[in-house]
Design an enzyme around this catalytic site. Structure first.
Site, short mmCIF file in Angstrom:
data_model
loop_
_atom_site.label_atom_id
_atom_site.label_comp_id
_atom_site.label_asym_id
_atom_site.label_seq_id
_atom_site.Cartn_x
_atom_site.Cartn_y
_atom_site.Cartn_z
CG HIS A 123 -19.20 -37.92 -11.48
ND1 HIS A 123 -18.38 -37.12 -11.81
CD2 HIS A 123 -19.45 -36.93 -10.32
CE1 HIS A 123 -17.76 -36.83 -11.34
NE2 HIS A 123 -17.72 -36.72 -10.19
CG ASP A 159 -17.70 -30.77 -9.63
OD1 ASP A 159 -18.93 -30.69 -9.21
OD2 ASP A 159 -17.31 -31.63 -9.02
CG HIS A 161 -15.09 -34.57 -7.85
ND1 HIS A 161 -16.19 -33.90 -6.84
CD2 HIS A 161 -14.56 -34.82 -7.09
CE1 HIS A 161 -16.60 -34.37 -5.80
NE2 HIS A 161 -15.25 -34.65 -6.00
CG ASP A 242 -17.64 -30.41 -6.05
OD1 ASP A 242 -17.09 -29.57 -6.94
OD2 ASP A 242 -18.07 -31.44 -5.98
ZN ZN Z 1 -18.42 -32.46 -7.40
#
Ligand code: ZN
Length: 335
Positions: A123, A159, A161, A242
């Site tokens: 991120h 991931d 995200h 995740d």
């Molecule tokens: Zn994540």
């Protein structure tokens, strides 16, 4: 296979009370790799701190200053992203650990590598630490490979995200193919199908509850043909676990089997396209059982073993809108 392994016991000093990005995540992975005799079979390499010059290939000086300033006071960089007095050194070793791993594979000391470090990185944008991430470890390693003469590389990001920081870093650089599967709509809000960068960004936003079938279709029908077209000389993986059904933050219902199958596809693609050169780095993942079994499955695949099944498999629940989603992803990617 000779698999390099990089980790750093000092990560335990990067911690905040009640925060999901916690030392127990990595401790569960290490305990599992040791209990299954896998750590002992890898070539362990000590991390080093990434230098300013190495971080500045991706980040602006303002980000380095902001992280250093926050860490001096143990302050939060945003409502998700904490620091402690030790965080600068730990985060520099997380980025430097990836540099050590890609150097080992690039120079033939190892065939592939697993980097189990914290904090995660995908991120962190060129100018903004966010989403538990201080420096973008995988982007820093990719930038080092490009500086070292690699002409084409690929980053796979599984991931749950979207790796907005990695996309921001390379969206104008066609040498880097970035393929991300992630839940949508979800944090951080980016990662739509239509975000294509210079044609080198391919996002497959999956509906909540998608399950193994959707997740693996994205790899088999989108990522693999893109890898074949791009002909990378090196593959990096942002391996967040995740998207797992057990994960308290994720919603994609991927099982350990699904993740291990995706790892197998990635390793096989590396063997076909770039002499097996693949480096897998831990990103997110907040359930310790899922982390432990996904990590040991990955390491078995890297070593060339048949993966051991997770003794507590999660239920699979394939999503309905899968065929049109995969068709859209393929069409937008020009496949
Ligand atoms: Zn994540």
């Amino acid at each position: 296979m000779r698999t390099a392994f990089v980790t750093d016991p000092s990560h335990v000093a990067h911690t905040a009370p009640g925060h999901p990005e916690r030392p127990e995540r990595l401790e569960a992975i290490i305990a599992q790799l040791e209990a299954r005799g896998l750590r002992q079979r890898m070539l362990e390499r000590a991390p080093r701190e990434a230098t300013d010059a190495e971080l500045l290939r991706v980040h602006r000086q303002s980000l380095l200053d902001a992280v250093a300033r926050a860490s001096e006071r143990g302050a939060w960089l945003d409502p998700d992203t904490y620091t402690t007095a030790e965080s600068v050194g730990i985060a520099r070793r997380a980025a430097g650990g990836l540099l050590v791993a890609v150097e080992a594979v690039r120079h033939g000391d190892a065939d592939n590598a697993f980097v189990a470090m914290r904090p995660p990185g995908h991120h962190a944008t060129p100018d903004r630490p966010m989403g538990f991430c201080l420096y973008n470890n995988v982007a820093v390693a990719a930038a080092a490979l490009l500086a070292d003469g690699v002409e084409r590389l690929a980053i796979l990001d599984w991931d749950v995200h979207h790796g907005n920081g990695t996309q921001d870093t390379f969206e104008a650089d066609p040498r880097v193919l970035y393929v991300s599967t992630h839940a949508a709509p979800f944090y951080p809000g980016s990662g739509a199908l239509e975000e294509r960068g210079a044609g080198n960004i391919v996002n497959v936003p999956l509906p909540h509850g998608a399950g193994d079938a959707a997740f693996l279709a994205a790899y088999e029908q989108v990522a693999l043909p893109l890898l074949e077209r791009h002909q990378p000389q090196f593959i990096l993986v942002s391996s967040g676990w995740d998207a797992h059904a057990r994960d308290p933050l994720g919603t994609l219902q991927v099982t350990t089997w699904g993740y291990t199958r995706a790892a197998t596809l990635a390793v096989e693609a590396a063997q076909q396209l770039c002499e097996g050169r693949i480096v897998v780095a831990l990103e997110g993942g907040y359930d310790t059982h899922a982390l432990a079994w996904c990590a040991s499955g990955l390491v078995e695949v890297l070593l060339g073993d048949a993966p051991t099944p997770d003794p507590e498999p999660a239920d699979m629940s394939p999503g309905d809108d899968l065929p049109s989603l995969i068709a859209s992803a393929r069409r937008l990617a020009g496949l």
